[in-house]
Write a protein that holds these residues in place. Structure first.
Motif, PDB file in Angstrom:
ATOM      1  N   ASP A 236       0.818  -1.214   0.000  1.00 46.94           N
ATOM      2  CA  ASP A 236       0.000   0.000   0.000  1.00 46.94           C
ATOM      3  C   ASP A 236       0.850   1.262   0.000  1.00 46.94           C
ATOM      4  O   ASP A 236       0.416   2.319   0.435  1.00 46.94           O
ATOM      5  CB  ASP A 236      -0.973   0.005   1.185  1.00 46.94           C
ATOM      6  CG  ASP A 236      -0.259   0.052   2.536  1.00 46.94           C
ATOM      7  OD1 ASP A 236       0.890  -0.426   2.605  1.00 46.94           O
ATOM      8  OD2 ASP A 236      -0.851   0.552   3.507  1.00 46.94           O
ATOM      9  N   ARG A 237       2.103   1.178  -0.520  1.00 45.65           N
ATOM     10  CA  ARG A 237       2.956   2.365  -0.646  1.00 45.65           C
ATOM     11  C   ARG A 237       3.710   2.329  -1.969  1.00 45.65           C
ATOM     12  O   ARG A 237       4.054   1.269  -2.473  1.00 45.65           O
ATOM     13  CB  ARG A 237       3.961   2.439   0.501  1.00 45.65           C
ATOM     14  CG  ARG A 237       3.369   2.938   1.809  1.00 45.65           C
ATOM     15  CD  ARG A 237       4.443   3.102   2.858  1.00 45.65           C
ATOM     16  NE  ARG A 237       3.879   3.555   4.122  1.00 45.65           N
ATOM     17  CZ  ARG A 237       4.548   3.580   5.255  1.00 45.65           C
ATOM     18  NH1 ARG A 237       5.801   3.186   5.283  1.00 45.65           N
ATOM     19  NH2 ARG A 237       3.970   3.996   6.368  1.00 45.65           N
ATOM     20  N   PHE A 489      -7.319   0.900   6.911  1.00 41.60           N
ATOM     21  CA  PHE A 489      -6.270   1.651   6.222  1.00 41.60           C
ATOM     22  C   PHE A 489      -6.425   3.132   6.564  1.00 41.60           C
ATOM     23  O   PHE A 489      -7.536   3.674   6.533  1.00 41.60           O
ATOM     24  CB  PHE A 489      -6.378   1.497   4.703  1.00 41.60           C
ATOM     25  CG  PHE A 489      -5.961   0.154   4.184  1.00 41.60           C
ATOM     26  CD1 PHE A 489      -4.673  -0.065   3.730  1.00 41.60           C
ATOM     27  CD2 PHE A 489      -6.865  -0.894   4.141  1.00 41.60           C
ATOM     28  CE1 PHE A 489      -4.289  -1.301   3.236  1.00 41.60           C
ATOM     29  CE2 PHE A 489      -6.497  -2.138   3.666  1.00 41.60           C
ATOM     30  CZ  PHE A 489      -5.200  -2.339   3.209  1.00 41.60           C
ATOM     31  N   ILE A 491      -6.532   6.454   5.286  1.00 45.59           N
ATOM     32  CA  ILE A 491      -6.661   7.040   3.952  1.00 45.59           C
ATOM     33  C   ILE A 491      -6.450   8.550   3.971  1.00 45.59           C
ATOM     34  O   ILE A 491      -6.391   9.177   2.905  1.00 45.59           O
ATOM     35  CB  ILE A 491      -8.008   6.707   3.296  1.00 45.59           C
ATOM     36  CG1 ILE A 491      -9.174   7.288   4.106  1.00 45.59           C
ATOM     37  CG2 ILE A 491      -8.165   5.212   3.102  1.00 45.59           C
ATOM     38  CD1 ILE A 491     -10.495   7.251   3.351  1.00 45.59           C
ATOM     39  N   ARG A 545      -4.737   5.015  -2.442  1.00 39.81           N
ATOM     40  CA  ARG A 545      -5.249   4.063  -1.453  1.00 39.81           C
ATOM     41  C   ARG A 545      -6.775   3.990  -1.498  1.00 39.81           C
ATOM     42  O   ARG A 545      -7.363   2.912  -1.386  1.00 39.81           O
ATOM     43  CB  ARG A 545      -4.755   4.464  -0.067  1.00 39.81           C
ATOM     44  CG  ARG A 545      -4.801   3.344   0.941  1.00 39.81           C
ATOM     45  CD  ARG A 545      -4.040   3.711   2.195  1.00 39.81           C
ATOM     46  NE  ARG A 545      -2.599   3.734   1.988  1.00 39.81           N
ATOM     47  CZ  ARG A 545      -1.717   3.993   2.946  1.00 39.81           C
ATOM     48  NH1 ARG A 545      -2.134   4.249   4.165  1.00 39.81           N
ATOM     49  NH2 ARG A 545      -0.429   3.994   2.681  1.00 39.81           N
ATOM     50  N   LEU A 556      -1.600  -1.358  -4.279  1.00 35.99           N
ATOM     51  CA  LEU A 556      -1.665  -0.084  -4.982  1.00 35.99           C
ATOM     52  C   LEU A 556      -1.275  -0.222  -6.445  1.00 35.99           C
ATOM     53  O   LEU A 556      -1.699   0.571  -7.288  1.00 35.99           O
ATOM     54  CB  LEU A 556      -0.722   0.929  -4.322  1.00 35.99           C
ATOM     55  CG  LEU A 556      -1.129   1.533  -2.980  1.00 35.99           C
ATOM     56  CD1 LEU A 556      -0.065   2.498  -2.509  1.00 35.99           C
ATOM     57  CD2 LEU A 556      -2.470   2.232  -3.082  1.00 35.99           C
TER      58      LEU A 556
END
Length: 599
Positions: A236-237, A489, A491, A545, A556
Motif C-alpha cells: 500500500d505504498r 487503512f 486514507i 489508497r 496499490l
C-alpha cells in the motif's frame, strides 16, 4: 500489407451495440481479443475499452474480407464496416452486454499487426507473475479488469473535483522543486545545474505551500497532486503517489470532518453504496487500547481486553509477575477458532515473537467439555471461564494472551487480531467502515535521535488546553490532529495548523531546533506567520489508497498506471538507471558508489 486508417471513423464503441441497432451499417475499431476459424465461418471478438463485439466473416457475404481474416491474430488492430444482425437464440451470450447481436463484416482493415504477447490479455491470469506483467505494463493495462480500475479512478477524481468546486474550493498548484527540510530524510533530491552543489527536493507533501495559500487569503484550496517519498515500500505504498490535498481558513476539526464525510458519501455513490454519517470518532489512546492500532478495522469486533486485574496474584507466575511489575495482561478472543491445531497456534506465536518482540503467546480453548490449554492448570476452571466472559468469548472460541508492556501487548495483539480475522474469514465483503481517530499525541520521543519528533508534522497545532505543557512536558501535549480510517487503512491525515509565530517558535524549540536552524530552514514560513495568518487546517487523502479500496484490490500497483516494484524499480523502463558521465559533470555531481542494476 497493412491498411491505413484514412478517413475510417468509428460509429459505435465495441460495447455499445444492442438489438435496437439490428440492420444498421456500423464501423468499429479495436483490438482482436479472440479469433475462431470454423472453416466456412470465421469469428473475431473485437475489443476496446468500452467492451467487446463478435464479428462474423462469411465468404458468401464478403469473400475478400473472409480471406483477409485468415491472417489475423490476437491483439491485431482492426477496423471493420459491417451490418448488425441478431444472433440466433441458441448463440445469445447473456454474459456479454452485446451478446444479442453480432456484426457481419463487409470490409476488414488490418491497421497493425502484433507479436505473440508474453501473457494472454485477459482477466484470468493468476498464473502470470507480477514482474512479467509490470515489464509489459502497456499490455497488462489492456485487460478489462485493470481498465475498469482506471475508469473508476477517473470517476473518483472527477467526483472530488466537482464536490470541492461546489464548496468554493480553488484548485491551485504548488511547486514540484522545493527545499529539503530537517524532517526530509526521505526526500528525493534533484541536483541544480545552475547552482552546483545545491539541491532541490521533490515534495513529500505541499504542506507549507498550502498554508501559505491561507496566509495569502485564498481561504479554500485543494489539489490532486503528486508527492514523493524515498522510503521502504509495501503493497500500500509507492515512491511516487497521488494525494487529495486541501486546506481551509477559519475552521475547527468538526468543519473538516463534515466536509470530508460529505465528500466520501458522494465518492461511494459511484459504487451504489450508502454511507452513514457522521462517521464514528475514536481518541488515539482508545484506539490503541481497544484495537492495538491507530487505524483499526472496525468491520469486525474482536476487541482487546485488559485482564490484568483479574489475573493479578494468580498462580501463573508469568501473568502475576508482569502485573506486579507494572505490565499488563491483555487478551483477544477468536470466535469459533477452538478447532485450530497446536501447529497453527505455534506458528502464530513464532510470528509475533519475531516481528513484535513479545516473550510468548499464551492461550486457552473453550470446548464442549470446558476450558483446555497449557495454562489452565495454573488458573483453574473457574478463573478460565471468568476470563472468557470478561473478554467477550465463549464456547467454541480461543483466547490469546500477551503479558508485556502495554505498548508491546497492544501492538502484538492488534496485529494478531487482523491475522485472525483473515484466517477465520470474519471480514465482510463490499463493506466500507469509516472512522475518525482523534487526539493524537503532538510529539513522541525518538531514542535514536535523543529528541522529540513530531508525530504528524511540526506545523500541527497543540490542543489549546495543553499549550502550557509544550515547553516543559511536550510528551503530554495532545494535538489537534486527526486521521480518517477506512477498513483498517489510514486514507487521510490532517490537523489544525499553528497559525501564530510564537507558537511555531515554541514547537520548533520542543523538537530541538535552534532559532538559527529554524530560521534557515523555515524562515519564509515564520515570516509569513508574522503577517496576519488566519487560523487554518486541512487534510491530505491518499488518492491511490482510496482507489485501491474501492476497486477491491490488495495492492496499490493495481490502481497506479505505471507503478514501481517493492524495491522502487520500474521493470518496464528499467529505472532508476545510470546516466552519462557528461551529465554528472554538468551537474557537479560525483557518484561514490556505482548503482546496482536490478537483477
Amino acid at each position: 500489407m497493412l491498411d491505413h486508417l484514412g478517413d475510417l471513423k468509428r460509429t459505435h464503441h465495441c460495447g455499445e451495440l444492442r438489438s435496437e441497432q439490428v440492420g444498421e451499417k456500423v464501423t468499429l475499431l479495436g483490438w482482436v481479443a479472440k479469433r475462431r476459424d470454423l472453416g466456412s465461418l470465421t469469428f473475431i471478438d473485437i475489443r476496446d475499452r468500452w467492451g467487446l463485439t463478435q464479428l462474423v466473416l462469411d465468404p458468401e457475404y464478403q469473400a475478400e474480407s473472409h480471406a483477409k481474416a485468415k491472417s489475423v491474430r490476437t491483439e491485431y488492430v482492426l477496423g471493420v464496416i459491417g451490418e448488425v444482425r441478431a444472433r440466433d437464440a441458441k448463440t445469445v451470450n447473456n454474459k456479454l452486454a452485446t451478446g444479442e447481436v453480432e456484426v457481419f463484416v463487409q470490409e476488414l482493415f488490418i491497421l497493425n499487426n502484433a507479436q505473440t504477447t508474453p501473457f494472454p490479455v485477459k482477466d484470468d491470469i493468476d498464473d502470470v507473475g507480477e514482474e512479467l506483467r509490470l515489464k509489459h505494463r502497456y499490455l497488462d493495462l489492456r485487460r478489462p479488469a485493470l481498465q475498469k480500475n482506471f475508469i473508476l479512478r477517473h470517476q473518483i477524481g472527477l467526483t472530488v473535483r466537482n464536490y470541492l468546486n461546489a464548496k468554493d474550493f480553488l484548485e491551485l498548484e504548488t511547486p514540484m522543486l522545493t527545499k529539503s527540510t530537517p524532517e526530509g530524510a526521505r526526500d528525493y533530491l534533484v541536483p541544480s545545474r545552475v547552482h552546483k552543489g545545491s539541491f532541490y527536493a521533490l515534495p513529500q507533501s505541499p504542506q507549507i505551500f498550502k498554508q501559505l495559500f491561507m496566509v495569502s487569503g485564498f481561504e479554500r484550496y485543494f489539489q490532486i497532486t503528486r508527492c514523493f517519498r524515498d522510503e521502504d515500500l509495501r503493497a500500500d505504498r509507492q515512491p511516487e503517489f497521488t494525494q487529495i490535498d486541501m486546506e481551509m481558513s477559519f475552521v475547527q476539526p468538526d468543519d473538516v470532518f463534515n466536509l470530508l464525510e460529505g465528500m466520501m458519501v458522494e465518492v461511494l455513490k459511484l459504487l451504489n453504496h450508502d454511507v452513514q454519517t457522521p462517521f464514528p470518532r475514536l481518541p488515539y489512546a482508545d484506539a490503541m487500547d481497544r484495537f492495538g492500532s491507530d487505524k483499526p478495522d472496525t468491520r469486525y469486533a474482536m476487541e482487546l481486553k485488559d485482564l490484568s486485574e483479574a489475573v493479578a496474584g494468580c498462580n501463573f507466575g508469568v501473568f502475576a509477575d508482569c502485573v506486579a511489575n507494572n505490565g499488563v495482561v491483555k487478551a483477544v478472543c477468536a470466535p469459533g477458532a477452538a478447532s485450530k491445531s497446536r501447529k497453527e497456534i505455534d506458528s502464530l506465536e513464532s510470528w509475533l515473537k519475531q516481528d513484535y518482540g513479545i516473550r510468548g503467546l499464551a492461550w486457552l480453548k473453550y470446548g464442549e467439555n470446558g476450558v483446555t490449554g497449557p495454562i489452565k492448570k495454573f488458573l483453574g476452571e473457574e478463573l478460565c471461564v471468568k476470563l472468557f466472559e470478561q473478554a467477550g468469548g465463549g464456547q467454541g472460541d480461543i483466547m490469546f494472551f500477551v503479558a508485556d508492556t502495554r505498548e508491546k501487548a497492544n501492538q502484538a495483539l492488534g496485529a494478531l487480531r487482523c491475522r485472525l480475522a483473515e484466517m477465520l474469514d470474519l471480514i465482510p465483503e463490499n463493506t466500507f467502515e469509516f472512522l475518525w481517530v482523534t487526539d493524537f499525541p503532538l510529539v513522541e520521543f525518538d531514542d535514536q535521535a535523543s529528541r522529540y519528533v513530531a508525530l504528524h508534522h511540526p506545523f500541527t497545532s497543540p490542543n489549546d488546553e495543553d499549550m502550557n505543557l509544550l515547553k516543559d512536558e511536550p510528551g503530554k501535549v495532545r494535538a489537534k490532529a486527526y486521521d480518517l480510517v477506512l477498513n483498517g487503512f489510514e486514507i487521510g491525515g490532517g490537523s489544525i495548523r499553528i497559525h501564530r509565530r510564537d507558537v511555531q517558535d515554541a514547537m520548533f524549540a520542543a523538537l530541538g531546533l535552534s532559532p538559527e536552524e529554524a530560521e534557515e530552514k523555515f524562515g519564509f514560513l515564520l515570516n509569513a506567520l508574522s503577517y496576519g495568518a488566519p487560523p487554518h487546517g486541512g487534510i491530505a487523502l491518499g488518492f491511490d489508497r482510496i482507489c485501491m479500496l474501492m476497486s477491491g484490490e490488495k495492492s496499490l500497483r493495481e490502481v497506479i498506471a505505471f507503478p514501481k516494484t517493492t524495491s522502487a524499480y520500474c521493470l518496464m523502463t528499467e529505472s532508476p538507471s545510470r546516466v552519462a558521465v557528461d551529465q554528472l559533470v554538468d551537474l557537479g555531481v560525483t557518484v561514490l558508489h556505482a548503482p546496482k542494476k536490478e537483477s
